[in-house]
Write a protein that holds these residues in place. Structure first.
Motif, PDB file in Angstrom:
ATOM      1  N   HIS A   3       0.837  -1.200   0.000  1.00  0.00           N
ATOM      2  CA  HIS A   3       0.000   0.000   0.000  1.00  0.00           C
ATOM      3  C   HIS A   3       0.877   1.257   0.000  1.00  0.00           C
ATOM      4  CE1 HIS A   3      -3.569   2.400   0.763  1.00  0.00           C
ATOM      5  NE2 HIS A   3      -2.905   3.020   1.729  1.00  0.00           N
ATOM      6  N   LEU A   4       1.926   1.254   0.816  1.00  0.00           N
ATOM      7  CA  LEU A   4       2.850   2.385   0.848  1.00  0.00           C
ATOM      8  C   LEU A   4       3.461   2.607  -0.532  1.00  0.00           C
ATOM      9  CD1 LEU A   4       4.521   4.550   2.367  1.00  0.00           C
ATOM     10  CD2 LEU A   4       6.204   2.747   2.785  1.00  0.00           C
ATOM     11  N   PHE A  35       2.239   1.755  -3.488  1.00  0.00           N
ATOM     12  CA  PHE A  35       1.216   2.298  -4.391  1.00  0.00           C
ATOM     13  C   PHE A  35       1.048   3.793  -4.174  1.00  0.00           C
ATOM     14  CE2 PHE A  35      -0.517  -2.131  -4.770  1.00  0.00           C
ATOM     15  CZ  PHE A  35      -0.398  -2.230  -6.146  1.00  0.00           C
ATOM     16  N   GLU A  36       1.084   4.221  -2.915  1.00  0.00           N
ATOM     17  CA  GLU A  36       0.931   5.644  -2.609  1.00  0.00           C
ATOM     18  C   GLU A  36       2.172   6.456  -2.975  1.00  0.00           C
ATOM     19  OE1 GLU A  36      -0.305   6.157   1.437  1.00  0.00           O
ATOM     20  OE2 GLU A  36      -2.362   5.562   0.994  1.00  0.00           O
ATOM     21  N   LYS A  47       4.275   5.737  -5.471  1.00  0.00           N
ATOM     22  CA  LYS A  47       4.548   5.669  -6.908  1.00  0.00           C
ATOM     23  C   LYS A  47       4.342   7.007  -7.637  1.00  0.00           C
ATOM     24  CE  LYS A  47       4.375   2.362 -10.578  1.00  0.00           C
ATOM     25  NZ  LYS A  47       3.891   1.119 -11.068  1.00  0.00           N
ATOM     26  N   HIS A  83       4.814   9.844  -6.559  1.00  0.00           N
ATOM     27  CA  HIS A  83       5.734  10.841  -5.996  1.00  0.00           C
ATOM     28  C   HIS A  83       7.204  10.470  -6.179  1.00  0.00           C
ATOM     29  CE1 HIS A  83       2.295  12.762  -4.100  1.00  0.00           C
ATOM     30  NE2 HIS A  83       1.894  11.548  -3.743  1.00  0.00           N
ATOM     31  N   LYS A 135       2.917   7.660   6.553  1.00  0.00           N
ATOM     32  CA  LYS A 135       2.104   8.467   5.643  1.00  0.00           C
ATOM     33  C   LYS A 135       3.030   9.082   4.602  1.00  0.00           C
ATOM     34  CE  LYS A 135      -1.737   8.292   8.187  1.00  0.00           C
ATOM     35  NZ  LYS A 135      -1.984   6.920   8.451  1.00  0.00           N
ATOM     36  N   VAL A 136       2.611   9.043   3.353  1.00  0.00           N
ATOM     37  CA  VAL A 136       3.427   9.585   2.272  1.00  0.00           C
ATOM     38  C   VAL A 136       3.705  11.065   2.515  1.00  0.00           C
ATOM     39  CG1 VAL A 136       3.446  10.102  -0.207  1.00  0.00           C
ATOM     40  CG2 VAL A 136       2.705   7.860   0.606  1.00  0.00           C
TER      41      VAL A 136
END
Length: 165
Positions: free
Chosen positions: A69-70, A72-73, A75, A77, A154-155
């Motif tokens: 999940h991290l 995917f988030e 990617k 950035h 958190k991104v």
């Protein structure tokens, strides 16, 4: 006799409560000594890091849903992280699983990203006292710690920390 018994129980209870009080762990203020085998079967150590460049270490597991999940988030950035050396280190020994993770997130496009396993040494896991993945450590260009994220990264927090570098 009853008073003595209750007194000893009280002392034992107080002793147990003090034993459970722990101070929060703070990792040492340097990049851990590691040796990882990359997806290309090359061994990498901190000596391979570029000098005067920020570093982010992500301790992960290829099959960890939070790690995926991290990624995917992160990617969208990736360009924002192009000036940071990212070392993704896992304890998983199956190179095939690590190669699949590397391929699925198209990390070959980003030469600043290295993915590998520390194998059975668990040095990085022990260095940071990693209990859950992903675990993130961000270091400035001098190798000094800027931020440790050990729970639910958190991104926005990651990007904010790396922008300061």
């Amino acid at each position: 006799m009853k008073k003595l018994f209750f007194f000893l129980c009280f002392i034992a209870a107080v002793g147990c409560t003090n034993a459970q009080t722990q101070t929060p762990f703070t990792p040492p203020a340097y990049i851990p000594p590691y040796s990882i085998l990359t997806t290309d079967s090359v061994t990498i150590t901190p000596a391979n890091l570029k000098k005067n460049k920020a570093t982010m270490i992500i301790y992960f597991a290829p099959d960890c849903s939070h790690c995926q999940h991290l990624m995917f988030e992160l990617k969208p950035h990736m360009k924002e992280l192009k000036n940071v050396q990212v070392e993704m280190i896992t304890f998983v020994q199956q190179i095939k699983a690590i190669q699949t993770f590397y391929r699925d997130f198209d990390l070959k496009k980003w030469p600043n990203w290295t993915v590998g396993t520390e194998g059975y040494t668990y040095k990085v896991q022990q260095f940071y006292h990693v209990a859950t993945t992903p675990y993130i450590a961000i270091y400035d260009k001098n190798g000094k710690p800027v931020k440790y994220i050990d729970k639910d990264p958190k991104v926005a927090d990651i990007l904010a920390a790396t922008k300061k570098l």
